[in-house]
Design a protein around this motif. Structure first.
Motif, short mmCIF file in Angstrom:
data_model
loop_
_atom_site.label_atom_id
_atom_site.label_comp_id
_atom_site.label_asym_id
_atom_site.label_seq_id
_atom_site.Cartn_x
_atom_site.Cartn_y
_atom_site.Cartn_z
N VAL A 190 0.85 -1.19 0.00
CA VAL A 190 0.00 0.00 0.00
C VAL A 190 0.88 1.24 0.00
N LYS A 191 0.65 2.13 -0.98
CA LYS A 191 1.44 3.35 -1.09
C LYS A 191 0.87 4.42 -0.15
N THR A 226 -2.11 6.22 -1.47
CA THR A 226 -3.39 5.50 -1.40
C THR A 226 -4.07 5.76 -0.06
N LYS A 236 -5.40 9.35 -0.02
CA LYS A 236 -6.61 9.49 -0.85
C LYS A 236 -7.82 8.88 -0.14
N CYS A 237 -7.62 7.77 0.57
CA CYS A 237 -8.73 7.17 1.34
C CYS A 237 -9.18 8.12 2.45
#
Length: 84
Positions: free
Chosen positions: A13-14, A17, A20-21
């Motif tokens: 998981v970057k 990411t 953004k979540c």
């Protein structure tokens, strides 16, 4: 085995990411710039402080509670006890 699979998947998981979540959930503002996401990888402590400030404001965390206090709030919590 499932826990090992989840742990292994987490490493892919970057940071972008996760950000953004959090934006989609409304935890941090949409204005959080892409450059802030990139700096998170190179300067994690600065990025954490910036995110903490935003999250603390959004969730009404009292000013006297800092990030370290928040993260370690339950360290002294008794989660198991020997019975006789």
């Amino acid at each position: 085995q499932a826990i090992d699979m989840i742990a292994a998947a987490w490493w892919s998981v970057k940071p972008s990411t996760v950000v953004k979540c959090w934006q989609k959930a409304g935890i941090i503002p949409m204005e959080f710039a892409e450059c802030d996401i990139e700096s998170a990888a190179s300067e994690p402590d600065t990025a954490i402080e910036k995110l903490w400030h935003t999250v603390a404001i959004a969730t009404c965390v009292p000013n006297e509670v800092n990030f370290q206090d928040f993260v370690t709030a339950d360290y002294d919590l008794i989660i198991s006890q020997d019975t006789d």
